[in-house]
Design a protein around this motif. Structure first.
Motif, PDB file in Angstrom:
ATOM      1  N   GLY A  98     118.592 -33.716  86.921  1.00  0.00           N
ATOM      2  CA  GLY A  98     118.367 -34.403  85.607  1.00  0.00           C
ATOM      3  C   GLY A  98     116.948 -34.187  85.081  1.00  0.00           C
ATOM      4  N   GLU A  99     116.033 -34.387  86.112  1.00  0.00           N
ATOM      5  CA  GLU A  99     114.705 -34.310  85.867  1.00  0.00           C
ATOM      6  C   GLU A  99     114.185 -32.928  85.287  1.00  0.00           C
ATOM      7  OE1 GLU A  99     112.817 -37.916  88.577  1.00  0.00           O
ATOM      8  OE2 GLU A  99     113.150 -35.751  89.325  1.00  0.00           O
ATOM      9  N   LEU A 100     114.656 -32.104  85.959  1.00  0.00           N
ATOM     10  CA  LEU A 100     114.226 -30.430  85.529  1.00  0.00           C
ATOM     11  C   LEU A 100     115.074 -30.157  84.394  1.00  0.00           C
ATOM     12  CD1 LEU A 100     115.065 -28.416  88.910  1.00  0.00           C
ATOM     13  CD2 LEU A 100     113.111 -28.168  87.305  1.00  0.00           C
ATOM     14  N   HIS A 101     116.239 -30.717  84.216  1.00  0.00           N
ATOM     15  CA  HIS A 101     116.855 -30.332  82.930  1.00  0.00           C
ATOM     16  C   HIS A 101     115.994 -30.867  81.714  1.00  0.00           C
ATOM     17  CE1 HIS A 101     120.641 -30.739  80.320  1.00  0.00           C
ATOM     18  NE2 HIS A 101     120.213 -29.560  80.210  1.00  0.00           N
ATOM     19  N   LYS A 102     115.652 -32.208  81.844  1.00  0.00           N
ATOM     20  CA  LYS A 102     115.005 -33.116  80.783  1.00  0.00           C
ATOM     21  C   LYS A 102     113.578 -32.229  80.696  1.00  0.00           C
ATOM     22  CE  LYS A 102     116.038 -36.963  81.840  1.00  0.00           C
ATOM     23  NZ  LYS A 102     116.054 -38.379  82.418  1.00  0.00           N
ATOM     24  N   SER A 103     112.799 -32.095  81.609  1.00  0.00           N
ATOM     25  CA  SER A 103     111.651 -31.303  81.870  1.00  0.00           C
ATOM     26  C   SER A 103     111.541 -30.090  80.986  1.00  0.00           C
ATOM     27  CB  SER A 103     111.114 -31.040  83.290  1.00  0.00           C
ATOM     28  OG  SER A 103     109.740 -30.914  83.047  1.00  0.00           O
ATOM     29  N   ILE A 104     112.652 -29.290  81.209  1.00  0.00           N
ATOM     30  CA  ILE A 104     112.649 -27.795  80.725  1.00  0.00           C
ATOM     31  C   ILE A 104     113.181 -27.916  79.000  1.00  0.00           C
ATOM     32  CG2 ILE A 104     113.584 -25.464  80.689  1.00  0.00           C
ATOM     33  CD1 ILE A 104     113.592 -25.548  83.619  1.00  0.00           C
ATOM     34  N   GLY A 105     114.096 -28.527  79.030  1.00  0.00           N
ATOM     35  CA  GLY A 105     114.445 -29.098  77.665  1.00  0.00           C
ATOM     36  C   GLY A 105     115.558 -28.132  77.076  1.00  0.00           C
ATOM     37  N   THR A 106     115.250 -26.993  76.986  1.00  0.00           N
ATOM     38  CA  THR A 106     115.978 -26.081  76.146  1.00  0.00           C
ATOM     39  C   THR A 106     116.763 -25.249  77.004  1.00  0.00           C
ATOM     40  OG1 THR A 106     114.178 -24.511  76.400  1.00  0.00           O
ATOM     41  CG2 THR A 106     114.366 -25.489  74.528  1.00  0.00           C
ATOM     42  N   ILE A 107     117.037 -25.593  78.323  1.00  0.00           N
ATOM     43  CA  ILE A 107     118.034 -24.868  79.290  1.00  0.00           C
ATOM     44  C   ILE A 107     119.330 -25.688  79.498  1.00  0.00           C
ATOM     45  CG2 ILE A 107     117.299 -26.007  81.513  1.00  0.00           C
ATOM     46  CD1 ILE A 107     117.540 -23.462  82.763  1.00  0.00           C
ATOM     47  N   SER A 108     120.273 -24.724  79.457  1.00  0.00           N
ATOM     48  CA  SER A 108     121.524 -25.580  79.433  1.00  0.00           C
ATOM     49  C   SER A 108     121.867 -26.121  80.916  1.00  0.00           C
ATOM     50  CB  SER A 108     122.723 -24.424  78.965  1.00  0.00           C
ATOM     51  OG  SER A 108     122.891 -23.593  79.797  1.00  0.00           O
ATOM     52  N   GLN A 109     122.742 -26.761  80.859  1.00  0.00           N
ATOM     53  CA  GLN A 109     123.203 -27.384  82.523  1.00  0.00           C
ATOM     54  C   GLN A 109     123.601 -26.133  83.052  1.00  0.00           C
ATOM     55  OE1 GLN A 109     125.857 -30.628  82.189  1.00  0.00           O
ATOM     56  NE2 GLN A 109     124.248 -32.073  82.708  1.00  0.00           N
ATOM     57  N   LYS A 110     124.554 -25.399  82.727  1.00  0.00           N
ATOM     58  CA  LYS A 110     125.147 -24.344  83.203  1.00  0.00           C
ATOM     59  C   LYS A 110     124.082 -23.205  83.828  1.00  0.00           C
ATOM     60  CE  LYS A 110     127.261 -20.290  81.878  1.00  0.00           C
ATOM     61  NZ  LYS A 110     128.253 -19.606  80.731  1.00  0.00           N
ATOM     62  N   MET A 111     122.877 -22.887  83.029  1.00  0.00           N
ATOM     63  CA  MET A 111     122.023 -21.850  83.478  1.00  0.00           C
ATOM     64  C   MET A 111     121.236 -22.496  84.375  1.00  0.00           C
ATOM     65  SD  MET A 111     122.925 -19.384  82.252  1.00  0.00           S
ATOM     66  CE  MET A 111     121.694 -18.289  83.127  1.00  0.00           C
ATOM     67  N   LEU A 112     120.966 -23.850  84.157  1.00  0.00           N
ATOM     68  CA  LEU A 112     119.799 -24.648  85.292  1.00  0.00           C
ATOM     69  C   LEU A 112     120.539 -24.259  86.568  1.00  0.00           C
ATOM     70  CD1 LEU A 112     117.494 -25.866  86.086  1.00  0.00           C
ATOM     71  CD2 LEU A 112     118.562 -28.151  85.235  1.00  0.00           C
ATOM     72  N   THR A 113     121.857 -24.759  86.608  1.00  0.00           N
ATOM     73  CA  THR A 113     122.723 -24.595  87.749  1.00  0.00           C
ATOM     74  C   THR A 113     122.621 -23.078  88.571  1.00  0.00           C
ATOM     75  OG1 THR A 113     124.489 -26.139  87.184  1.00  0.00           O
ATOM     76  CG2 THR A 113     125.056 -24.838  88.876  1.00  0.00           C
ATOM     77  N   VAL A 114     122.912 -22.061  87.664  1.00  0.00           N
ATOM     78  CA  VAL A 114     122.612 -20.900  88.216  1.00  0.00           C
ATOM     79  C   VAL A 114     121.619 -20.200  88.615  1.00  0.00           C
ATOM     80  CG1 VAL A 114     124.690 -20.473  86.429  1.00  0.00           C
ATOM     81  CG2 VAL A 114     122.883 -18.610  87.040  1.00  0.00           C
ATOM     82  N   THR A 115     120.457 -20.712  87.728  1.00  0.00           N
ATOM     83  CA  THR A 115     119.131 -20.351  88.253  1.00  0.00           C
ATOM     84  C   THR A 115     118.682 -20.924  89.548  1.00  0.00           C
ATOM     85  OG1 THR A 115     118.661 -20.286  85.952  1.00  0.00           O
ATOM     86  CG2 THR A 115     116.797 -20.249  87.103  1.00  0.00           C
ATOM     87  N   LEU A 116     119.084 -22.342  89.509  1.00  0.00           N
ATOM     88  CA  LEU A 116     118.720 -22.961  90.967  1.00  0.00           C
ATOM     89  C   LEU A 116     119.338 -22.073  91.968  1.00  0.00           C
ATOM     90  CD1 LEU A 116     118.682 -26.610  89.689  1.00  0.00           C
ATOM     91  CD2 LEU A 116     116.297 -25.290  90.496  1.00  0.00           C
TER      92      LEU A 116
END
Lengths: 122, 122
Positions: free
Chosen positions: A44-62
DNA sequence: GTTTATTACTTACTTTTGGTAAGTCAAAGA
DNA sequence: TCTTTGACTTACCAAAAGTAAGTAATAAAC
């Protein structure tokens, strides 16, 4: 196990293409940069920190970064879940190169924007 | 004039995102690398040299790089046409950073492939 | 004198990739 | 019992990239 990772198989034999596909995708470098600024970060911190990334793409990128051994994922068996991400040593060795790119960009962005405007004018 | 270039407007104020969108797309770095190896190259030579890029994407990548002032395009009024591409000074200053990435990749690709295999095994 | 080759592209269409919003899971607290 | 919480999935839709065919203009070949 289903495959949620990016496909790279076509370019196995070209080192340049191989790398650029890995870190030259839409989000990987940005995730590495943000992770490089903290010891660990939760999803969640990563998600907030990047801001414009979708949860889905954050998941697959990670997941891809983890598979490449660039990110370490630690899961704490709690409810609600707690998952922490951090860079591996391998990623730490890559990070300065990405920072160089960012520095170059900051230095040249003004000129590039100007060039682009001139180009648009014809 | 129709706009065949990539869209960047959403990220105008974020320097990091700005750069990564510019050079971190699928083909720009590769085109810069290849152009960096010759004084000038014609469209067809670039196309052959990269091999896996489509004509369409080579066209838009070159146009975007030209708009950013990273590539110079010289057209000779002949039939069949002759168009030559070369790096600008600005691109020359970026090139070493990309080479660093490539070097890192060549050094680490073996380990990364191993990591990925291990990950796939579960 | 009609066809073919040449080069740097466009265009129409399809596939792949990424984005959006809603749903899931399991327990703790109101 | 209902809501909240965090890290995801899933289904669906939009945008980006790939494919293959077409275009333009001339010279050389047949």
């Amino acid at each position: 196990m289903e495959n949620n990772l990016r496909k790279f198989s076509e370019v196995d034999n070209c080192p340049v293409r191989n790398v650029l596909d890995r870190i030259g995708d839409k989000w990987s470098m940005l995730v590495l940069l943000v992770l490089g600024e903290s010891e660990t970060l939760r999803f969640g911190e990563l998600h907030k920190s990047i801001g414009t990334i979708s949860q889905k793409m954050l998941t697959v990128t990670l997941k891809t970064l983890e598979a490449d051994g660039l990110v370490k994922r630690t899961i704490y068996p709690q409810i609600p879940p707690r998952v922490e991400y951090e860079l591996t040593e391998r990623a730490e060795s890559l990070l300065p190169l990405i920072h160089n790119l960012v520095d170059w960009a900051e230095k040249n962005m003004g000129d590039i924007k100007q060039a682009r405007m001139n180009y648009a004018m014809g």
